[in-house]
Design a protein around this motif. Structure first.
Motif, PDB file in Angstrom:
ATOM      1  N   VAL A 149       0.856  -1.189   0.000  1.00  0.00           N
ATOM      2  CA  VAL A 149       0.000   0.000   0.000  1.00  0.00           C
ATOM      3  C   VAL A 149       0.889   1.236   0.000  1.00  0.00           C
ATOM      4  O   VAL A 149       1.818   1.341   0.798  1.00  0.00           O
ATOM      5  CB  VAL A 149      -0.914   0.038   1.246  1.00  0.00           C
ATOM      6  N   SER A 150       0.614   2.167  -0.899  1.00  0.00           N
ATOM      7  CA  SER A 150       1.296   3.457  -0.855  1.00  0.00           C
ATOM      8  C   SER A 150       0.255   4.548  -0.654  1.00  0.00           C
ATOM      9  O   SER A 150      -0.861   4.460  -1.165  1.00  0.00           O
ATOM     10  CB  SER A 150       2.104   3.708  -2.132  1.00  0.00           C
ATOM     11  N   LEU A 151       0.659   5.568   0.115  1.00  0.00           N
ATOM     12  CA  LEU A 151      -0.234   6.668   0.445  1.00  0.00           C
ATOM     13  C   LEU A 151       0.435   7.990   0.109  1.00  0.00           C
ATOM     14  O   LEU A 151       1.657   8.119   0.187  1.00  0.00           O
ATOM     15  CB  LEU A 151      -0.609   6.641   1.929  1.00  0.00           C
ATOM     16  N   THR A 152      -0.380   8.968  -0.245  1.00  0.00           N
ATOM     17  CA  THR A 152       0.133  10.295  -0.538  1.00  0.00           C
ATOM     18  C   THR A 152       0.506  10.992   0.770  1.00  0.00           C
ATOM     19  O   THR A 152       0.270  10.472   1.869  1.00  0.00           O
ATOM     20  CB  THR A 152      -0.916  11.134  -1.277  1.00  0.00           C
ATOM     21  N   GLU A 153       1.052  12.191   0.659  1.00  0.00           N
ATOM     22  CA  GLU A 153       1.394  12.965   1.850  1.00  0.00           C
ATOM     23  C   GLU A 153       0.183  13.183   2.742  1.00  0.00           C
ATOM     24  O   GLU A 153       0.301  13.240   3.966  1.00  0.00           O
ATOM     25  CB  GLU A 153       1.976  14.322   1.444  1.00  0.00           C
ATOM     26  N   LYS A 154      -1.008  13.302   2.147  1.00  0.00           N
ATOM     27  CA  LYS A 154      -2.229  13.548   2.907  1.00  0.00           C
ATOM     28  C   LYS A 154      -2.874  12.275   3.433  1.00  0.00           C
ATOM     29  O   LYS A 154      -3.895  12.323   4.113  1.00  0.00           O
ATOM     30  CB  LYS A 154      -3.227  14.314   2.044  1.00  0.00           C
ATOM     31  N   GLY A 155      -2.297  11.120   3.079  1.00  0.00           N
ATOM     32  CA  GLY A 155      -2.833   9.856   3.567  1.00  0.00           C
ATOM     33  C   GLY A 155      -3.815   9.181   2.651  1.00  0.00           C
ATOM     34  O   GLY A 155      -4.409   8.157   3.019  1.00  0.00           O
ATOM     35  N   ASP A 156      -4.019   9.709   1.449  1.00  0.00           N
ATOM     36  CA  ASP A 156      -4.896   9.061   0.475  1.00  0.00           C
ATOM     37  C   ASP A 156      -4.181   7.868  -0.148  1.00  0.00           C
ATOM     38  O   ASP A 156      -2.995   7.945  -0.478  1.00  0.00           O
ATOM     39  CB  ASP A 156      -5.298  10.042  -0.624  1.00  0.00           C
ATOM     40  N   ILE A 157      -4.905   6.769  -0.336  1.00  0.00           N
ATOM     41  CA  ILE A 157      -4.308   5.573  -0.926  1.00  0.00           C
ATOM     42  C   ILE A 157      -4.011   5.820  -2.397  1.00  0.00           C
ATOM     43  O   ILE A 157      -4.896   6.205  -3.165  1.00  0.00           O
ATOM     44  CB  ILE A 157      -5.242   4.358  -0.766  1.00  0.00           C
TER      45      ILE A 157
END
Length: 362
Positions: A183-191
Motif C-alpha cells: 500500500v502506498s499513500l500520498t502525503e495527505k494519507g490518500d491511498i
C-alpha cells in the motif's frame, strides 16, 4: 672502377633503420595519445570520538545525525560533537528530530537536534522519523499513523496483517504487510496504490521503497519464488508493473530497497548481493556484496552510490558508479557502524568513532 666501402654501406643502413624507428615512435605517440581519465580519491580528513560525558552543544552549520551502539546524537561537518545521548531500550533520530523510548512507550517526547523539547505525542507506540516526517507504529504491529510537527495525527492506516516493510519520502509513504499486500499513500494519507504483487508460492513483503516524488514504489515480494517489483499508478487506474524479475535466491529476512534521487534506478538487497534496476533501459545488474546491506547513500556531486553492508562483525563499503560499475571496496571490523553522505563528504561511524572522507576526482 670504383668499389663501395662495406663499412660505410653498413653504417648508412643502420642510420636509415634508426631514423625509421624514430619516426614510427613519434607517430605512434602522437596518434595513440589520449587524455588521462580522472580517478576517484577518498581522502581522510579527520576522526573524532563520541564522548557521552563531554558532549557540548554546537549548532554552527547543519548537524549530521548518528546512531552507534546505545548512543545517538549529532555532529557538525567540521568534526565537532554537538550531542551524544545514551539510551537503554531504543531511539529514533533524523536530521530534524530525535526521541528515546522504552518497551512500553505510552507517549513520546520529540526533541530538536539541540535537545529542545518540541512536542509530546500522546500515542502509545514506537516513533520513527524520516527527515522532517514523524510516524508512530502502534503496539498491535499492524497500524501506523503520521503526525504533524505540532503533534496532531494527520492520518492513520491499519490492516489485520503485521507490517513487514515501511519507507517514506517527500512524495508519500509505502507499507508492506505479511499477507503480501503493498500500500502506498500520498502525503495527505490518500491511498495511491494498493495491490498484492503475487507471483510466488508464499506471500509477504520483505522490503519496500517509494520514490522522492511518490510516483513509483518498489518491493521484494514472496517466497518460492521471490520477486523484485517496481510499479506506478497511471491515470487513476490499477497500479502498473513497469519492472520485475525473479531473484536468484529466496530469503525470509527483511531487505533494504532504495530509489536514487532521480528515480531512474532502484537498488535492492537480496541473498548474495545487490541488485540494480535501470528503469530507463529496463536492465538489471547483480553485484556480489558480502552480508546484508545496512545503508545506501548517494552523492549527487559525483554521481556515486555508497553501499554499507554487514557480515557478522565485518562491514564493507562499496562505491558504485551507476549503472553497475564497482569503483572501490574497503572493509573494517566493528560492532556497530553507520554512514552518511553530505555533498562531497562521506561520514563513517565505527563503534565510538566517526571519520570524514572527502570525495574527489583527479
Amino acid at each position: 672502377m670504383s668499389t663501395k666501402n662495406p663499412g660505410i654501406a653498413k653504417d648508412n643502413s643502420r642510420a636509415k633503420i634508426a631514423i625509421f624507428v624514430g619516426i614510427f615512435c613519434i607517430l605512434y605517440i602522437v596518434l595513440s595519445f589520449r587524455p588521462l581519465g580522472t580517478e576517484l580519491h577518498l581522502t581522510p580528513d579527520w576522526t573524532i570520538a563520541i564522548d557521552r560525558d563531554g558532549a557540548a552543544p554546537d549548532s554552527a552549520g547543519d548537524l549530521v545525525p548518528f546512531k552507534l551502539g546505545q548512543a545517538i546524537g549529532y555532529f557538525s561537518e567540521d568534526g565537532k560533537i554537538a550531542s551524544c545521548i545514551p539510551y537503554s531500550f531504543n531511539a529514533a533520530i533524523s536530521s530534524s528530530y530525535y526521541a528515546v523510548y522504552n518497551s512500553d512507550n505510552a507517549r513520546t517526547v520529540v526533541k530538536s537536534p539541540d535537545g529542545t523539547p518540541l512536542v509530546t505525542l500522546d500515542a502509545p507506540g514506537f516513533p520513527y522519523f524520516s527527515d522532517d516526517r514523524i510516524y508512530v507504529f502502534f503496539p498491535n504491529g499492524s497500524s501506523v499513523s503520521k503526525f504533524s510537527a505540532s503533534g496532531e495525527e494527520e492520518w492513520g492506516y491499519e490492516d489485520y496483517a503485521p507490517i513487514t516493510a515501511f519507507a517514506s519520502s517527500g512524495g508519500g509513504t509505502v507499507i508492506g504487510f505479511a499477507d503480501g499486500q503493498l500500500v502506498s499513500l500520498t502525503e495527505k494519507g490518500d491511498i495511491d496504490q494498493q495491490y498484492y504483487p503475487g507471483g510466488s508460492e508464499f506471500s509477504a513483503i520483505y522490503g519496500a521503497a517509494i520514490s522522492g516524488d511518490g510516483k513509483l514504489v518498489a518491493c521484494i515480494s514472496g517466497l518460492k519464488t521471490q520477486r523484485f517489483i517496481v510499479s506506478r499508478r497511471e491515470s487513476g487506474e490499477h497500479p502498473k508493473v513497469i519492472f520485475h524479475e525473479y531473484l536468484p535466491e529466496d530469503s525470509n529476512t527483511l531487505r533494504l530497497v532504495k530509489f536514487n534521487k532521480a528515480a531512474d534506478m532502484v537498488f535492492y538487497n537480496y541473498k548474495g548481493g545487490l541488485g540494480v534496476a535501470d528503469l530507463n533501459s529496463a536492465r538489471s545488474a547483480h553485484i556480489p556484496v558480502p552480508g546484508s546491506i545496512v545503508q545506501i547513500e548517494e552523492t549527487e556531486d559525483f554521481g556515486l552510490m555508497f553501499v554499507l553492508s554487514r557480515n557478522g562483525d565485518q562491514y564493507t563499503v562499496t562505491v558504485l558508479e551507476p549503472f553497475d560499475q564497482v569503483l572501490s571496496t574497503t572493509s573494517f571490523k566493528a560492532a556497530h557502524s553507520f554512514m552518511q553522505v553530505r555533498g562531497s563528504h562521506v561520514f563513517i561511524g565505527r563503534d565510538n568513532k566517526i571519520s570524514r572522507l572527502t570525495v574527489s576526482r583527479r
